[in-house]
Design a protein around this motif. Structure first.
Motif, mmCIF file in Angstrom:
data_model
loop_
_atom_site.group_PDB
_atom_site.id
_atom_site.type_symbol
_atom_site.label_atom_id
_atom_site.label_comp_id
_atom_site.label_asym_id
_atom_site.label_seq_id
_atom_site.Cartn_x
_atom_site.Cartn_y
_atom_site.Cartn_z
ATOM 1 N N ARG A 60 0.858 -1.191 0.000
ATOM 2 C CA ARG A 60 0.000 0.000 0.000
ATOM 3 C C ARG A 60 0.888 1.233 0.000
ATOM 4 N N SER A 61 0.558 2.181 -0.857
ATOM 5 C CA SER A 61 1.338 3.415 -0.884
ATOM 6 C C SER A 61 0.876 4.385 0.188
ATOM 7 N N TRP B 167 -9.919 -0.657 0.693
ATOM 8 C CA TRP B 167 -10.548 -1.904 1.147
ATOM 9 C C TRP B 167 -9.918 -3.101 0.437
ATOM 10 N N LYS B 168 -9.707 -3.005 -0.882
ATOM 11 C CA LYS B 168 -9.097 -4.105 -1.624
ATOM 12 C C LYS B 168 -7.666 -4.384 -1.152
ATOM 13 N N LEU B 169 -6.956 -3.342 -0.732
ATOM 14 C CA LEU B 169 -5.577 -3.522 -0.295
ATOM 15 C C LEU B 169 -5.476 -4.021 1.144
ATOM 16 N N ARG B 170 -6.574 -4.194 1.832
ATOM 17 C CA ARG B 170 -6.565 -4.776 3.180
ATOM 18 C C ARG B 170 -6.671 -6.299 3.119
ATOM 19 N N TYR B 171 -6.781 -6.859 1.919
ATOM 20 C CA TYR B 171 -6.853 -8.302 1.757
ATOM 21 C C TYR B 171 -5.531 -8.909 2.204
ATOM 22 N N ARG B 172 -5.601 -10.005 2.928
ATOM 23 C CA ARG B 172 -4.376 -10.640 3.411
ATOM 24 C C ARG B 172 -4.557 -12.140 3.525
ATOM 25 N N HIS B 173 -3.421 -12.814 3.478
ATOM 26 C CA HIS B 173 -3.350 -14.251 3.721
ATOM 27 C C HIS B 173 -2.547 -14.445 4.995
ATOM 28 N N VAL B 174 -3.106 -15.198 5.927
ATOM 29 C CA VAL B 174 -2.447 -15.464 7.200
ATOM 30 C C VAL B 174 -2.227 -16.971 7.312
ATOM 31 N N ARG C 203 -2.672 -23.585 9.588
ATOM 32 C CA ARG C 203 -3.981 -22.964 9.350
ATOM 33 C C ARG C 203 -3.785 -21.797 8.379
ATOM 34 N N ILE C 204 -4.591 -21.771 7.314
ATOM 35 C CA ILE C 204 -4.532 -20.716 6.310
ATOM 36 C C ILE C 204 -5.844 -19.952 6.373
ATOM 37 N N GLN C 205 -5.737 -18.629 6.465
ATOM 38 C CA GLN C 205 -6.924 -17.780 6.509
ATOM 39 C C GLN C 205 -6.762 -16.673 5.478
ATOM 40 N N LYS C 206 -7.864 -16.375 4.781
ATOM 41 C CA LYS C 206 -7.875 -15.306 3.787
ATOM 42 C C LYS C 206 -9.056 -14.394 4.055
ATOM 43 N N GLY C 207 -8.834 -13.091 3.929
ATOM 44 C CA GLY C 207 -9.930 -12.151 4.111
ATOM 45 C C GLY C 207 -9.443 -10.719 4.156
ATOM 46 N N HIS C 208 -10.393 -9.803 4.257
ATOM 47 C CA HIS C 208 -10.051 -8.379 4.293
ATOM 48 C C HIS C 208 -9.784 -7.911 5.724
ATOM 49 N N TYR C 209 -10.806 -7.800 6.530
ATOM 50 C CA TYR C 209 -10.615 -7.345 7.914
ATOM 51 C C TYR C 209 -10.672 -8.500 8.900
ATOM 52 N N HIS C 210 -11.291 -9.583 8.507
ATOM 53 C CA HIS C 210 -11.331 -10.814 9.298
ATOM 54 C C HIS C 210 -11.406 -11.977 8.321
ATOM 55 N N PRO C 211 -11.105 -13.188 8.759
ATOM 56 C CA PRO C 211 -11.055 -14.324 7.825
ATOM 57 C C PRO C 211 -12.405 -14.604 7.163
ATOM 58 N N GLY D 118 -4.274 -33.800 -1.605
ATOM 59 C CA GLY D 118 -5.069 -33.501 -2.786
ATOM 60 C C GLY D 118 -5.749 -32.140 -2.778
ATOM 61 N N GLU D 119 -5.834 -31.493 -1.650
ATOM 62 C CA GLU D 119 -6.429 -30.156 -1.588
ATOM 63 C C GLU D 119 -5.306 -29.121 -1.682
ATOM 64 N N THR D 120 -5.491 -28.126 -2.542
ATOM 65 C CA THR D 120 -4.471 -27.117 -2.775
ATOM 66 C C THR D 120 -5.044 -25.730 -2.529
ATOM 67 N N VAL D 121 -4.278 -24.909 -1.829
ATOM 68 C CA VAL D 121 -4.681 -23.525 -1.548
ATOM 69 C C VAL D 121 -3.574 -22.606 -2.050
ATOM 70 N N CYS D 122 -3.914 -21.679 -2.938
ATOM 71 C CA CYS D 122 -2.955 -20.707 -3.463
ATOM 72 C C CYS D 122 -2.692 -19.625 -2.426
ATOM 73 N N LEU D 123 -1.452 -19.175 -2.376
ATOM 74 C CA LEU D 123 -1.052 -18.107 -1.454
ATOM 75 C C LEU D 123 -0.393 -16.967 -2.221
ATOM 76 N N GLY D 124 -0.647 -15.754 -1.779
ATOM 77 C CA GLY D 124 0.091 -14.578 -2.232
ATOM 78 C C GLY D 124 0.033 -14.268 -3.703
ATOM 79 N N GLU D 125 -1.125 -14.436 -4.336
ATOM 80 C CA GLU D 125 -1.246 -14.130 -5.764
ATOM 81 C C GLU D 125 -0.944 -12.659 -6.043
ATOM 82 N N PHE D 126 -1.109 -11.816 -5.058
ATOM 83 C CA PHE D 126 -0.957 -10.366 -5.199
ATOM 84 C C PHE D 126 0.455 -9.885 -4.885
#
Length: 167
Positions: free
Chosen positions: A19-20, A72-79, A88-96, A129-137
């Motif tokens: 974020r700038s 709002w879009k730049l608050r998206y995060r992967h934890v 544990r992988i969580q994705k979301g803006h302000y909460h998972p 067999g289950e795959t979760v992508c991380l950090g596309e951004f």
């Protein structure tokens, strides 16, 4: 941007877009633009061109909406949270908004390189067999940092060239 936090029982890796400016800085920029636009519109209204006032207001409302949406879009995060038994992988803006829990010893990293040298590598975590992508951004440097942090905690399942082209 990638950073890590250490807690007593677990370790957390957080990946989020660069974020700038913060929302607070954007609000100050919006206030400055509203004051400038209001001054100019008031000058035109004073000389008889009063129809400019609603358009100036609509323009500032559109600018405020756009700034809020981008922030709002730049608050998206992967934890990614590691403890002794679980990842544990969580994705979301302000909460998972999405969450996955994998058994740590069976979780692997999949790294796929992109055809263009400026593109960041694709990073995924795989579990039975289950795959979760991380950090596309993430930028290329941030993706490399995330890969190094993940490699120190998990095994790499595959590291291959991605032959698909994204147009």
């Amino acid at each position: 941007m990638v950073y890590q936090q250490q807690h007593q029982e677990h370790e957390v890796l957080i990946a989020e877009p660069n974020r700038s400016a913060s929302w607070q800085a954007n609000k100050w920029a919006l206030v400055a633009m509203c004051m400038l636009s209001g001054t100019i519109a008031s000058g035109f209204a004073f000389v008889g061109a009063w129809p400019i006032l609603p358009f100036a207001g609509l323009e500032m409302a559109a600018l405020g909406t756009a700034l809020y949406y981008v922030c709002w879009k730049l608050r998206y995060r992967h934890v990614v949270t590691f403890d002794e038994q679980e990842v544990r992988i969580q994705k979301g803006h302000y909460h998972p908004r999405q969450s996955w829990s994998f058994e740590r010893r069976n979780t692997r990293i999949i790294i796929s390189t992109k055809p263009h040298p400026w593109d960041a590598p694709g990073i995924s975590l795989s579990h039975r067999g289950e795959t979760v992508c991380l950090g596309e951004f993430l930028s290329k440097d941030d993706a490399q940092q995330l890969i190094e942090l993940l490699r120190s905690r998990l095994r790499v399942q595959s590291h291959s060239a991605n032959t698909s082209k994204d147009f």
